[in-house]
Design an enzyme around this catalytic site. Structure first.
Site, PDB file in Angstrom:
ATOM      1  N   THR A 168       0.850  -1.194   0.000  1.00 37.95           N
ATOM      2  CA  THR A 168       0.000   0.000   0.000  1.00 37.95           C
ATOM      3  C   THR A 168       0.884   1.243   0.000  1.00 37.95           C
ATOM      4  OG1 THR A 168      -1.693  -1.211   1.207  1.00 37.95           O
ATOM      5  CG2 THR A 168      -1.813   1.158   1.401  1.00 37.95           C
TER       6      THR A 168
ATOM      7  N   THR B 251      -3.861   1.022  -2.790  1.00 39.31           N
ATOM      8  CA  THR B 251      -3.381  -0.313  -2.412  1.00 39.31           C
ATOM      9  C   THR B 251      -3.624  -1.368  -3.481  1.00 39.31           C
ATOM     10  OG1 THR B 251      -3.582  -2.010  -0.667  1.00 39.31           O
ATOM     11  CG2 THR B 251      -5.604  -0.916  -1.317  1.00 39.31           C
TER      12      THR B 251
ATOM     13  N   GLU C  67      -3.222  -4.408  -1.807  1.00 39.52           N
ATOM     14  CA  GLU C  67      -3.282  -5.284  -0.627  1.00 39.52           C
ATOM     15  C   GLU C  67      -1.916  -5.863  -0.273  1.00 39.52           C
ATOM     16  OE1 GLU C  67      -3.961  -6.381   2.555  1.00 39.52           O
ATOM     17  OE2 GLU C  67      -3.469  -8.356   1.810  1.00 39.52           O
TER      18      GLU C  67
ATOM     19  N   GLU D 230      -7.262  -7.872  -2.897  1.00 40.10           N
ATOM     20  CA  GLU D 230      -7.931  -7.163  -1.803  1.00 40.10           C
ATOM     21  C   GLU D 230      -8.995  -7.998  -1.100  1.00 40.10           C
ATOM     22  OE1 GLU D 230      -6.779  -4.065   0.033  1.00 40.10           O
ATOM     23  OE2 GLU D 230      -6.394  -3.989  -2.115  1.00 40.10           O
TER      24      GLU D 230
ATOM     25  N   SER E 286      -8.274  -1.039   6.614  1.00 37.94           N
ATOM     26  CA  SER E 286      -7.732  -0.251   7.729  1.00 37.94           C
ATOM     27  C   SER E 286      -7.185   1.082   7.231  1.00 37.94           C
ATOM     28  CB  SER E 286      -6.597  -1.010   8.413  1.00 37.94           C
ATOM     29  OG  SER E 286      -7.049  -2.241   8.889  1.00 37.94           O
TER      30      SER E 286
ATOM     31  N   GLY F 161       0.618  -0.032   5.758  1.00 38.54           N
ATOM     32  CA  GLY F 161       1.049  -0.851   6.903  1.00 38.54           C
ATOM     33  C   GLY F 161       0.011  -1.841   7.385  1.00 38.54           C
TER      34      GLY F 161
HETATM   35  O1  DON Z   1      -7.116  -2.100   3.058  1.00 41.93           O
HETATM   36  C1  DON Z   1      -6.352  -2.531   3.904  1.00 41.93           C
HETATM   37  O2  DON Z   1      -6.463  -2.275   5.067  1.00 41.93           O
HETATM   38  C2  DON Z   1      -5.176  -3.387   3.484  1.00 41.93           C
HETATM   39  N1  DON Z   1      -5.476  -4.052   2.273  1.00 41.93           N
HETATM   40  C3  DON Z   1      -3.954  -2.526   3.391  1.00 41.93           C
HETATM   41  C4  DON Z   1      -2.713  -3.335   3.137  1.00 41.93           C
HETATM   42  C5  DON Z   1      -1.478  -2.603   3.472  1.00 41.93           C
HETATM   43  O3  DON Z   1      -1.488  -1.532   3.992  1.00 41.93           O
HETATM   44  C6  DON Z   1      -0.208  -3.238   3.194  1.00 41.93           C
HETATM   45  N2  DON Z   1       0.888  -2.286   3.463  1.00 41.93           N
HETATM   46  N3  DON Z   1       1.916  -2.143   3.594  1.00 41.93           N
END
Ligand code: DON
Length: 584
Positions: free
Chosen positions: A396, A414, A416, A433, A462, A483
Site C-alpha cells: 500500500t 493499495t 493489498e 484485496e 484499515s 502498513g
Molecule cells: O485495506 C487494507 O487495510 C489493506 N489491504 C492494506 C494493506 C497494506 O497496507 C499493506 N501495506 N503495507
C-alpha cells in the site's frame, strides 16, 4: 491558537534536547505555495511538476498514482483500489471517495473455505483468482479529474508514459521485495509466488533471480494502457479488450480460478461518502468511514486519548506508550466486531465515535495493561455479530497533496499484499484485496461475521487517509500511511505526535512507533538514521512491568505528512520506505 503556542514551546524544547539525534535524522522540508508527499521520488517529482504547472491536487494525484503504479508496483496501481479524503477549498467542504475493490456478483460467503469447510489459507487465497476484487483506481482517477481537475488527462499521465517507455531504475525496495517473495517459494511451486509468466519475466532475470536494484525497467504495455485511458476514459479499462483480459486472467488463474465477469467490471462504481470526523483537543480529525475501519478507529483512539493529558509525558515513554496501547486495544476490539461495508451490514458509526461512549471506554484504562479488550456497546449498536480479528499487511502507499488554491487530498492506495495477487495484465498487477474479508463467515459460536464475503461487497479496510482542521476550520495536517492494520496506529500516532508533542511532520514520522492491535504491544526496532530520538525498545521492561505482552519488531510505516502553516507548508516523508517531499 492554543495549539500554535503549544507547538512553538514544545518544538523549542525538542530542538534543545534532541540536537545530537536530530542532526542525523531526516529533516522536514518547507515550501511556500504547494506540496506533495509520496513514497517514491519519481512519483513526487511528477506530482510537483503538475502542481507547478497550475494543476490541482486532484491533477497531481493522477500523475502520482500513474507513476506509483509503474515504479512502486508492489504497493498500488490501476489494478487496485483507494480511499481519498478531499477538502475542496472553493466550497469549504470535505468529502471522501470510496474506490475500494468489490467482490464479484458470483461471490459467496464460503469463498475461502475448502469442501470440508476449512480455510484454504492466506497464501493460497492471496495467490489466486479468488482474491481479486473489481479494481477501483481507474474510475476514481476519472471521477476526481472530472470533478476537481484542471489540466488535460494526457498531460497528467505523460510522466508515467515517459518513464514506462524510456525506462526507470528499479528501486532497492522493489528488488528486495521480489527476492523476498521468491524466497518464500523455495520449492519452485508453480502455483504460488510469481506463477504468472508475464510478471515473472518482468521482475526476474533469465536465471529466475530478482532483478537487481538499478536495473533499467521498461513497461510498454503499461504505457499503452495509460494512453488508452487518456483517449477513452475509464471505459477503456472497464470494458473492451483490457476488461476481457482481466477476466481471462482471473478465471484462468494457474492456482485457483476466480469468478469475475465482464459485468462486474462494467458495473463498478466509485462511491462518495460522508467523512467520519472527531474532535481531538479542539482540532477536527476527518477520515474514511466504512468500508474502511480507518476513520472510526483513528477517531476512537484519539477520542479515548483525549481523556488523558499527554503533554507532561515524553513522546517515547512508558506512560505515553501505555495509554496509546490501551486506546489501540479498545479501538481494535470495536473495529473487529462492528466494522464492515455499511452498504451490507449496519455499522453504528455515530455511536462508535460518540463522546460519551468514548469517555466510557477511556474509563476502562487503568495503570496496568487491560489484556484483551472486549467490544463495547455503542449507541445504535445492531447486536449479534462475530468478531473478525484478521490481521493483514504489505502492499500500500500513501499520498498527501495540497495545491496553491488550498485544496487538500489525502489518499491511501493499495493492491493489498506485496505485488497484489502477482498477476500482470496490460502492464499492471491485479490486487488480492478480497483477502481483507473474513475467511470464515461465522465466529466460533456460529454468529455471522460482519466482514464476511458477500456478492458485490467491499472488504473491510484499515486505510486511514486523514485531514485535520484547526479550530477555525482551516486545513492543518494531511496524513496517512500504509502498513496493513497497523495503519490505524501509525496514523493516530502521527496526529498525536504533532498535536500533543508539537512535532513537525518529519519529527512525527521519525519518532519510534509503538502500538497495540488488541494483542501484543509492539515496539519498533530502531533504525539508525531513520528513527529517533529515543528507542522504543527501551520501553520494553517498563511496559512488561505494567503487564504488557511486548514484541519488538520492524514497524514499516510509510507516512506522508503535510502541515499547513500561516507561511506555507512543512512536509515529512517516511525513510522507512522511499518517501520524498516536493513542491514550491
Ligand atoms: O485495506 C487494507 O487495510 C489493506 N489491504 C492494506 C494493506 C497494506 O497496507 C499493506 N501495506 N503495507
Amino acid at each position: 491558537m492554543k495549539w500554535k503556542a503549544l507547538t512553538a514551546s514544545v518544538c523549542l524544547a525538542t530542538a534543545l534536547y534532541s540536537t545530537a539525534w536530530a542532526q542525523d535524522l531526516p529533516q522536514a522540508v518547507s515550501t511556500e505555495r504547494e506540496m506533495v508527499v509520496t513514497a517514491n521520488p519519481l512519483a513526487t517529482a511528477a506530482g510537483a511538476k503538475v502542481l507547478n504547472n497550475g494543476g490541482t491536487a486532484a491533477d497531481a494525484m493522477i500523475a502520482v498514482q500513474t507513476v506509483l503504479g509503474l515504479v512502486e508496483p508492489q504497493s498500488s496501481g490501476l489494478g487496485g483500489g483507494a480511499f481519498i479524503v478531499y477538502y475542496d477549498a472553493e466550497t469549504g467542504t470535505t468529502t471522501t471517495i470510496d474506490a475500494r475493490e468489490k467482490a464479484p456478483a458470483a461471490a459467496t460467503e464460503d469463498r475461502f473455505l475448502d469442501d470440508g469447510g476449512n480455510s484454504i489459507g492466506f497464501s493460497n487465497a492471496w495467490q489466486s483468482g479468488l482474491s481479486v476484487g473489481v479494481p477501483g483506481v481507474p474510475r476514481m482517477m476519472e471521477l476526481m479529474h472530472e470533478r476537481y481537475g484542471r489540466l488535460p488527462m494526457d498531460r497528467l499521465i505523460a510522466p508515467a508514459i515517459r518513464l514506462a517507455r524510456g525506462g526507470f531504475e528499479l528501486t532497492e525496495r522493489t528488488s528486495s521485495q521480489v527476492a523476498g517473495l521468491l524466497a518464500r517459494n523455495v520449492a519452485g511451486e508453480p502455483r504460488l509466488f510469481f506463477r504468472d509468466p508475464t510478471a515473472f519475466a518482468y521482475f526476474t532475470t533469465p536465471d529466475g533471480e530478482a532483478k537487481p536494484a538499478g536495473t533499467l525497467m521498461r513497461n510498454r504495455p503499461y504505457a499503452e494502457t495509460l494512453a488508452s485511458l487518456a483517449r477513452q476514459g475509464a471505459d477503456a479499462f472497464y470494458t473492451g479488450p483490457i476488461a476481457a483480459d482481466i477476466v481471462a486472467a482471473v478465471t484462468g488463474d494457474l492456482n485457483i480460478p476466480g469468478d469475475m465477469a465482464l459485468a462486474d467490471l462494467a458495473g463498478y462504481q466509485v462511491i462518495e461518502r460522508a467523512p467520519v470526523c472527531v474532535d481531538y483537543r479542539g482540532h477536527e480529525v476527518c477520515g474514511m468511514g466504512p468500508p474502511s475501519s480507518g476513520g472510526i478507529a483513528v477517531g476512537q483512539m484519539l477520542g479515548i486519548l483525549q481523556s488523558f493529558d499527554l503533554s507532561g509525558f515524553e513522546r517515547v515513554s512508558v506512560e505515553a506508550a501505555h495509554l496509546f496501547a490501551q486506546a489501540g486495544r479498545l479501538a481494535f476490539a470495536d473495529r473487529n466486531f462492528y466494522v464492515a461495508d455499511s452498504d451490507f451490514v449496519p455499522v453504528p458509526v455515530a455511536g462508535l465515535i460518540d463522546d460519551d461512549y468514548l469517555a466510557s471506554r477511556a474509563a476502562l484504562i487503568g495503570p496496568t495493561d487491560m489484556g484483551t479488550a472486549s467490544p463495547g456497546d455503542p449507541p445504535g449498536a445492531f447486536g449479534a455479530a462475530g468478531p473478525d480479528p484478521t490481521i493483514k499487511s504489505s502492499g500500500t502507499s500513501h499520498v498527501s497533496i495540497v495545491d496553491r488554491d488550498g485544496n487538500a487530498l489525502s489518499m491511501t492506495t493499495t493492491v493489498e499484499s506485496s505485488f497484489g495477487n502477482g498477476v500482470m495484465v496490460h502492464g499492471f498487477l491485479l490486487n488480492n484485496e478480497l483477502t481483507d474479508f473474513s475467511f470464515s463467515p461465522t465466529d466460533s459460536a456460529g454468529n455471522p461475521v460482519a466482514n464476511r464475503v458477500e456478492a458485490g461487497k467491499r472488504p473491510r479496510s484499515s486505510m486511514s487517509p486523514s485531514i485535520v482542521f484547526d479550530d477555525g476550520g482551516k486545513v492543518e495536517i494531511v496524513t496517512g500511511s500504509p502498513g496493513g492494520s497497523r495503519i490505524i496506529g501509525y496514523t493516530a500516532q502521527s496526529i498525536m505526535n504533532m498535536i500533543d508533542f508539537g512535532l513537525d511532520p518529519q519529527e512525527a514520522i521519525n519518532s519510534p512507533h509503538y502500538g497495540n492491535r488488541n494483542s501484543n504491544t509492539e515496539l519498533e526496532t530502531a533504525i539508525p538514521g531513520v528513527t529517533g530520538p529515543g528507542d522504543a525498545a527501551d520501553l520494553q521492561a517498563g511496559l512488561e512491568a505494567l503487564g504488557h505482552p511486548v514484541s519488538v519488531r520492524s514497524l514499516t510505516s510509510g507516512l506522508s505528512i503535510i502541515q499547513v502553516t500561516g507561511d506555507g507548508f512543512i512536509g515529512g516523508a517516511d525513510q522507512r520506505r522511499d518517501g520524498a517531499v516536493g513542491g514550491r
